[in-house]
Design a protein around this motif. Structure first.
Motif, PDB file in Angstrom:
ATOM      1  N   UNK A  33     -41.358  36.203   6.347  1.00  0.00           N
ATOM      2  CA  UNK A  33     -41.793  35.378   5.301  1.00  0.00           C
ATOM      3  C   UNK A  33     -40.836  34.599   4.687  1.00  0.00           C
ATOM      4  N   UNK A  34     -39.681  34.495   4.951  1.00  0.00           N
ATOM      5  CA  UNK A  34     -38.719  33.577   4.495  1.00  0.00           C
ATOM      6  C   UNK A  34     -39.087  32.184   4.720  1.00  0.00           C
ATOM      7  N   UNK A  35     -38.771  31.130   3.717  1.00  0.00           N
ATOM      8  CA  UNK A  35     -39.175  29.875   3.912  1.00  0.00           C
ATOM      9  C   UNK A  35     -38.092  29.300   4.585  1.00  0.00           C
ATOM     10  N   UNK A  36     -38.166  28.036   5.294  1.00  0.00           N
ATOM     11  CA  UNK A  36     -37.488  27.149   6.092  1.00  0.00           C
ATOM     12  C   UNK A  36     -36.172  27.162   5.382  1.00  0.00           C
ATOM     13  N   UNK A  37     -36.274  26.832   3.920  1.00  0.00           N
ATOM     14  CA  UNK A  37     -35.064  26.579   3.065  1.00  0.00           C
ATOM     15  C   UNK A  37     -34.509  27.856   3.040  1.00  0.00           C
ATOM     16  N   UNK A  38     -34.899  29.032   2.883  1.00  0.00           N
ATOM     17  CA  UNK A  38     -34.088  30.148   2.646  1.00  0.00           C
ATOM     18  C   UNK A  38     -33.333  30.422   4.124  1.00  0.00           C
ATOM     19  N   UNK A  39     -33.931  29.854   5.094  1.00  0.00           N
ATOM     20  CA  UNK A  39     -33.449  30.397   6.510  1.00  0.00           C
ATOM     21  C   UNK A  39     -32.346  29.302   6.591  1.00  0.00           C
ATOM     22  N   UNK A  40     -32.483  28.141   6.204  1.00  0.00           N
ATOM     23  CA  UNK A  40     -31.283  27.018   6.307  1.00  0.00           C
ATOM     24  C   UNK A  40     -30.041  27.454   5.353  1.00  0.00           C
ATOM     25  N   UNK A  41     -30.381  28.015   4.051  1.00  0.00           N
ATOM     26  CA  UNK A  41     -29.371  28.517   3.217  1.00  0.00           C
ATOM     27  C   UNK A  41     -28.605  29.773   3.803  1.00  0.00           C
ATOM     28  N   UNK A  42     -29.086  30.764   4.629  1.00  0.00           N
ATOM     29  CA  UNK A  42     -28.488  31.679   5.198  1.00  0.00           C
ATOM     30  C   UNK A  42     -27.621  30.928   6.333  1.00  0.00           C
ATOM     31  N   UNK A  43     -28.005  30.184   7.123  1.00  0.00           N
ATOM     32  CA  UNK A  43     -27.156  29.596   8.189  1.00  0.00           C
ATOM     33  C   UNK A  43     -26.343  28.746   7.668  1.00  0.00           C
ATOM     34  N   UNK A  44     -26.330  27.979   6.204  1.00  0.00           N
ATOM     35  CA  UNK A  44     -25.249  27.347   5.572  1.00  0.00           C
ATOM     36  C   UNK A  44     -24.190  28.387   5.097  1.00  0.00           C
ATOM     37  N   UNK A  45     -24.497  29.449   4.382  1.00  0.00           N
ATOM     38  CA  UNK A  45     -23.757  30.443   4.202  1.00  0.00           C
ATOM     39  C   UNK A  45     -22.867  30.887   5.124  1.00  0.00           C
ATOM     40  N   UNK A  46     -23.406  31.475   6.274  1.00  0.00           N
ATOM     41  CA  UNK A  46     -22.805  31.906   7.510  1.00  0.00           C
ATOM     42  C   UNK A  46     -21.474  30.938   7.919  1.00  0.00           C
ATOM     43  N   UNK A  47     -21.654  29.538   7.905  1.00  0.00           N
ATOM     44  CA  UNK A  47     -20.835  28.559   8.084  1.00  0.00           C
ATOM     45  C   UNK A  47     -19.922  28.466   7.227  1.00  0.00           C
ATOM     46  N   UNK A  48     -20.405  28.552   6.119  1.00  0.00           N
ATOM     47  CA  UNK A  48     -19.252  28.446   5.096  1.00  0.00           C
ATOM     48  C   UNK A  48     -18.268  29.510   4.926  1.00  0.00           C
ATOM     49  N   UNK A  49     -18.727  30.782   5.104  1.00  0.00           N
ATOM     50  CA  UNK A  49     -17.923  32.051   4.954  1.00  0.00           C
ATOM     51  C   UNK A  49     -17.051  31.807   6.461  1.00  0.00           C
ATOM     52  N   UNK A  50     -17.420  31.247   7.620  1.00  0.00           N
ATOM     53  CA  UNK A  50     -16.570  31.199   8.735  1.00  0.00           C
ATOM     54  C   UNK A  50     -15.512  30.192   8.925  1.00  0.00           C
ATOM     55  N   UNK A  51     -15.785  29.109   8.052  1.00  0.00           N
ATOM     56  CA  UNK A  51     -14.912  27.808   8.028  1.00  0.00           C
ATOM     57  C   UNK A  51     -13.889  27.948   7.072  1.00  0.00           C
ATOM     58  N   UNK A  52     -13.676  29.233   6.338  1.00  0.00           N
ATOM     59  CA  UNK A  52     -12.188  29.110   5.688  1.00  0.00           C
ATOM     60  C   UNK A  52     -11.017  29.669   6.403  1.00  0.00           C
TER      61      UNK A  52
END
Length: 52
Positions: A33-52
């Motif tokens: 039921x998540x919107x496309x924006x919520x799915x994109x936010x989750x992917x972006x958060x995953x990228x931010x977490x792994x990029x440090x």
């Protein structure tokens, strides 16, 4: 509080992101039921977490 998370997000028209921490690589959490924006936010958060 956690019990009402989905309904609060739905009625307030909020966007969310979710990942699981503490594993070798972040696990992105999405719902059908998540919107496309919520799915994109989750992917972006995953990228931010792994990029440090």
């Amino acid at each position: 509080m956690w019990k009402y998370f989905k309904s609060d997000t739905f009625f307030a028209q909020g966007e969310t992101a979710g990942i699981v921490m503490g594993v070798k690589a972040p696990v992105i959490l999405t719902s059908r039921s998540d919107s496309d924006i919520s799915k994109l936010n989750s992917i972006a958060l995953g990228v931010l977490v792994t990029s440090k």
